[in-house]
Design an enzyme around this catalytic site. Structure first.
Site, PDB file in Angstrom:
ATOM      1  N   ASN A  29       0.866  -1.178   0.000  1.00 29.08           N
ATOM      2  CA  ASN A  29       0.000   0.000   0.000  1.00 29.08           C
ATOM      3  C   ASN A  29       0.905   1.231   0.000  1.00 29.08           C
ATOM      4  OD1 ASN A  29      -1.792   2.038   0.473  1.00 29.08           O
ATOM      5  ND2 ASN A  29      -2.390   1.358   2.540  1.00 29.08           N
ATOM      6  N   TRP A  30       0.983   1.866  -1.167  1.00 25.12           N
ATOM      7  CA  TRP A  30       1.927   2.990  -1.310  1.00 25.12           C
ATOM      8  C   TRP A  30       1.393   4.251  -0.627  1.00 25.12           C
ATOM      9  CZ3 TRP A  30       3.814   2.778  -7.153  1.00 25.12           C
ATOM     10  CH2 TRP A  30       4.408   1.540  -7.383  1.00 25.12           C
ATOM     11  N   LYS A  31       0.135   4.232  -0.236  1.00 22.74           N
ATOM     12  CA  LYS A  31      -0.503   5.416   0.386  1.00 22.74           C
ATOM     13  C   LYS A  31      -0.267   6.642  -0.518  1.00 22.74           C
ATOM     14  CE  LYS A  31      -0.126   3.161   4.815  1.00 22.74           C
ATOM     15  NZ  LYS A  31       0.018   3.257   6.266  1.00 22.74           N
ATOM     16  N   HIS A  78      -9.357   1.066   5.233  1.00 24.55           N
ATOM     17  CA  HIS A  78      -8.077   1.293   5.917  1.00 24.55           C
ATOM     18  C   HIS A  78      -8.313   2.272   7.085  1.00 24.55           C
ATOM     19  CE1 HIS A  78      -3.954   2.455   6.728  1.00 24.55           C
ATOM     20  NE2 HIS A  78      -3.580   1.385   6.042  1.00 24.55           N
ATOM     21  N   GLU A 104      -6.687   4.702   8.101  1.00 24.41           N
ATOM     22  CA  GLU A 104      -6.466   6.118   7.768  1.00 24.41           C
ATOM     23  C   GLU A 104      -7.697   6.716   7.098  1.00 24.41           C
ATOM     24  OE1 GLU A 104      -2.824   5.445   5.652  1.00 24.41           O
ATOM     25  OE2 GLU A 104      -1.846   4.922   7.548  1.00 24.41           O
ATOM     26  N   GLU A 134      -4.873  -4.852  10.751  1.00 28.47           N
ATOM     27  CA  GLU A 134      -3.837  -3.835  10.924  1.00 28.47           C
ATOM     28  C   GLU A 134      -4.083  -3.095  12.240  1.00 28.47           C
ATOM     29  OE1 GLU A 134      -2.088  -2.632   6.829  1.00 28.47           O
ATOM     30  OE2 GLU A 134      -3.809  -1.361   7.218  1.00 28.47           O
ATOM     31  N   GLY A 163       3.009   2.348  10.881  1.00 24.21           N
ATOM     32  CA  GLY A 163       3.969   3.445  10.725  1.00 24.21           C
ATOM     33  C   GLY A 163       4.698   3.809  12.001  1.00 24.21           C
ATOM     34  N   SER A 177       3.966  -2.046  10.396  1.00 21.30           N
ATOM     35  CA  SER A 177       5.429  -2.108  10.589  1.00 21.30           C
ATOM     36  C   SER A 177       6.020  -3.463  10.222  1.00 21.30           C
ATOM     37  CB  SER A 177       5.809  -1.717  12.022  1.00 21.30           C
ATOM     38  OG  SER A 177       5.435  -0.379  12.276  1.00 21.30           O
ATOM     39  N   GLY A 209       3.085  -1.112   4.291  1.00 23.38           N
ATOM     40  CA  GLY A 209       3.096   0.325   4.001  1.00 23.38           C
ATOM     41  C   GLY A 209       4.505   0.779   3.667  1.00 23.38           C
TER      42      GLY A 209
HETATM   43  P1  13P Z   1       3.344   0.390   7.701  1.00 23.71           P
HETATM   44  O1  13P Z   1       3.858  -0.886   7.097  1.00 23.71           O
HETATM   45  O2  13P Z   1       4.058   1.623   7.202  1.00 23.71           O
HETATM   46  O3  13P Z   1       3.275   0.313   9.198  1.00 23.71           O
HETATM   47  O4  13P Z   1       1.822   0.570   7.184  1.00 23.71           O
HETATM   48  C1  13P Z   1       0.956  -0.499   7.262  1.00 23.71           C
HETATM   49  C2  13P Z   1      -0.272  -0.130   6.519  1.00 23.71           C
HETATM   50  O5  13P Z   1      -1.014   0.743   6.916  1.00 23.71           O
HETATM   51  C3  13P Z   1      -0.544  -0.846   5.261  1.00 23.71           C
HETATM   52  O6  13P Z   1      -1.835  -0.592   4.795  1.00 23.71           O
END
Ligand code: 13P
Length: 253
Positions: A9-11, A98, A100, A170, A176, A216, A237
């Site tokens: 997930n490149w966000k 997600h 976020e 998650e 993150g 993470s 992420g």
């Molecule tokens: P990280 O791997 O940066 O913690 O993010 C996980 C995530 O939100 C994937 O959708």
């Protein structure tokens, strides 16, 4: 045998050129280094979907995901992107719910249910995200919290609709932050999720459902996480933005 999946997930990261470079590197590394039957998914931002998809077309193992989809089919919804639009540019998976998006864009259970329905109707596989905030874990309410998230959005799907859904656990406190859930914490939640799914749908559908871990996940901890019986892969992420790290995670199976 459940599908083993590693999804990046490149966000909201990368420019167009950077996105093409990243996916070309991943594509080459996957071709050269990855054996076995891992399904690799990349989820770039909307404007890059079609070009990224074209670059991965010749590689059976690489699949394309969007990070979001509108709950509406079409019409006067400025700024939204429909499932039919995604389908028309080759999108096969979509991340739905997600944390976020739940937090910053106020997506609620009902809206997530509609997103699931519209994606499934287009033949796009949803990757449905769930996971608790730190205060719920600290108060030992994480199982109930996740159960409610599953129930409130997924339980209205039919068995056939659910058949193609992928679930991602998650925990928000691990996203993150560099703080990963231990493999034991991941396993017990994944087993719990599968058990709840078997109550909502039939046991076989729950058994077949791939449940990914996210938060993470990195090349150093992926092997241990993926070795758990109910952890069928990862939703990555930060580490998915580096081709070497992402490929090393894929190779952890
Ligand atoms: P990280 O791997 O940066 O913690 O993010 C996980 C995530 O939100 C994937 O959708």
């Amino acid at each position: 045998m459940r599908k083993r999946i590693v999804a990046g997930n490149w966000k909201m990261n990368k420019t167009y050129e950077e996105a093409l470079t990243l996916v070309s590197e991943i594509d080459n590394m996957v071709k050269d280094e990855v054996n076995g039957d891992v399904t690799v998914i990349v989820a770039p931002p909307f404007p890059f979907l079609q070009s990224v998809g074209k670059l991965t077309q010749g590689n059976d193992r690489m699949h394309l995901a969007a990070q979001n989809v509108s709950e509406h089919e079409s019409g006067a919804y400025t700024g939204e992107v429909s499932a039919a639009m995604l389908k028309s540019v080759g999108v096969q998976y979509v991340i739905i719910g997600h944390s976020e998006r739940r937090m910053y864009h106020h997506e609620d259970a009902q809206s997530l249910y509609k997103k699931l329905k519209t994606a499934i109707a287009q033949g796009i596989t949803p990757i449905f995200c769930c996971g608790e905030p730190l205060e719920e874990r600290d108060a030992d309410r994480h199982f109930d919290y996740v159960d409610k998230q599953l129930h409130d959005s997924l339980s209205y799907l039919s068995n056939e609709e659910f058949d193609n859904v992928v679930v991602a656990y998650e925990p928000i406190w691990a996203i993150g932050t560099g703080r990963t859930a231990s493999s034991q914490q991941a396993q017990e939640m994944h087993a719990y999720i599968r058990e709840q799914l078997s109550r909502m749908f039939d046991a076989e559908a729950a058994f077949k459902c791939s449940i990914l871990y996210g938060g993470s996940c990195n090349p150093g901890n992926a092997k241990e996480l993926f070795s758990q019986p109910d952890v069928d892969g990862g939703l990555i992420g930060g580490a998915s933005l580096k081709s070497r790290d992402f490929t090393d995670i894929i190779k952890s199976f």
